[in-house]
Scaffold this motif. Sequence first.
Motif, PDB file in Angstrom:
ATOM      1  N   TRP A  34      41.387  43.544  44.611  1.00  0.00           N
ATOM      2  CA  TRP A  34      42.788  43.140  44.610  1.00  0.00           C
ATOM      3  C   TRP A  34      43.558  44.018  43.643  1.00  0.00           C
ATOM      4  O   TRP A  34      42.984  44.708  42.815  1.00  0.00           O
ATOM      5  CB  TRP A  34      42.969  41.657  44.309  1.00  0.00           C
ATOM      6  CG  TRP A  34      42.408  41.151  43.012  1.00  0.00           C
ATOM      7  CD1 TRP A  34      41.179  40.597  42.827  1.00  0.00           C
ATOM      8  CD2 TRP A  34      43.052  41.113  41.727  1.00  0.00           C
ATOM      9  NE1 TRP A  34      41.015  40.230  41.514  1.00  0.00           N
ATOM     10  CE2 TRP A  34      42.160  40.535  40.812  1.00  0.00           C
ATOM     11  CE3 TRP A  34      44.299  41.516  41.265  1.00  0.00           C
ATOM     12  CZ2 TRP A  34      42.470  40.355  39.471  1.00  0.00           C
ATOM     13  CZ3 TRP A  34      44.606  41.331  39.929  1.00  0.00           C
ATOM     14  CH2 TRP A  34      43.700  40.759  39.058  1.00  0.00           C
ATOM     15  N   HIS A  35      44.877  44.019  43.806  1.00  0.00           N
ATOM     16  CA  HIS A  35      45.736  44.807  42.936  1.00  0.00           C
ATOM     17  C   HIS A  35      46.852  43.925  42.413  1.00  0.00           C
ATOM     18  O   HIS A  35      47.389  43.092  43.136  1.00  0.00           O
ATOM     19  CB  HIS A  35      46.319  46.012  43.682  1.00  0.00           C
ATOM     20  CG  HIS A  35      46.881  47.040  42.751  1.00  0.00           C
ATOM     21  ND1 HIS A  35      48.091  46.880  42.128  1.00  0.00           N
ATOM     22  CD2 HIS A  35      46.385  48.210  42.309  1.00  0.00           C
ATOM     23  CE1 HIS A  35      48.328  47.924  41.356  1.00  0.00           C
ATOM     24  NE2 HIS A  35      47.299  48.744  41.445  1.00  0.00           N
ATOM     25  N   GLY A  40      47.795  37.711  45.554  1.00  0.00           N
ATOM     26  CA  GLY A  40      47.398  36.884  46.689  1.00  0.00           C
ATOM     27  C   GLY A  40      46.722  37.656  47.818  1.00  0.00           C
ATOM     28  O   GLY A  40      46.187  37.065  48.730  1.00  0.00           O
ATOM     29  N   TRP A  41      46.747  38.978  47.786  1.00  0.00           N
ATOM     30  CA  TRP A  41      46.116  39.797  48.812  1.00  0.00           C
ATOM     31  C   TRP A  41      44.762  40.265  48.299  1.00  0.00           C
ATOM     32  O   TRP A  41      44.636  40.655  47.146  1.00  0.00           O
ATOM     33  CB  TRP A  41      46.960  41.031  49.110  1.00  0.00           C
ATOM     34  CG  TRP A  41      48.258  40.754  49.786  1.00  0.00           C
ATOM     35  CD1 TRP A  41      49.224  39.892  49.372  1.00  0.00           C
ATOM     36  CD2 TRP A  41      48.737  41.335  50.981  1.00  0.00           C
ATOM     37  NE1 TRP A  41      50.276  39.925  50.222  1.00  0.00           N
ATOM     38  CE2 TRP A  41      50.011  40.802  51.228  1.00  0.00           C
ATOM     39  CE3 TRP A  41      48.225  42.282  51.856  1.00  0.00           C
ATOM     40  CZ2 TRP A  41      50.768  41.170  52.321  1.00  0.00           C
ATOM     41  CZ3 TRP A  41      48.981  42.649  52.948  1.00  0.00           C
ATOM     42  CH2 TRP A  41      50.237  42.077  53.168  1.00  0.00           C
ATOM     43  N   THR A  42      43.743  40.235  49.161  1.00  0.00           N
ATOM     44  CA  THR A  42      42.439  40.782  48.808  1.00  0.00           C
ATOM     45  C   THR A  42      42.021  41.762  49.900  1.00  0.00           C
ATOM     46  O   THR A  42      42.475  41.668  51.039  1.00  0.00           O
ATOM     47  CB  THR A  42      41.365  39.693  48.667  1.00  0.00           C
ATOM     48  OG1 THR A  42      41.229  39.002  49.903  1.00  0.00           O
ATOM     49  CG2 THR A  42      41.705  38.719  47.553  1.00  0.00           C
TER      50      THR A  42
END
Length: 76
Positions: A34-35, A40-42
């Motif tokens: 993730w960044h 919330g995005w992986t």
Amino acid sequence: MHIDLARPRRGEWWTTWANLPGFVRVNGYGGHYWHACLPGWTYSRREIVAEMIPDLEALAEHGVRPTEATSKGAAA
């Protein structure tokens, strides 16, 4: 770094890189990424290699910044 949550079975290993601030790998090679810029995005390793690595290499080697989405799903 090892993050030990409430129970040991829920612990996580985080890997970060000094030259990629905000980028984190969770639970080693087979885990996910993730960044900080995309909360919330992986991402899976396959997605990182196919989409992000070419952009990062172009930026590092030639100063070329991405100008369009790298996947059809992101362009929609």
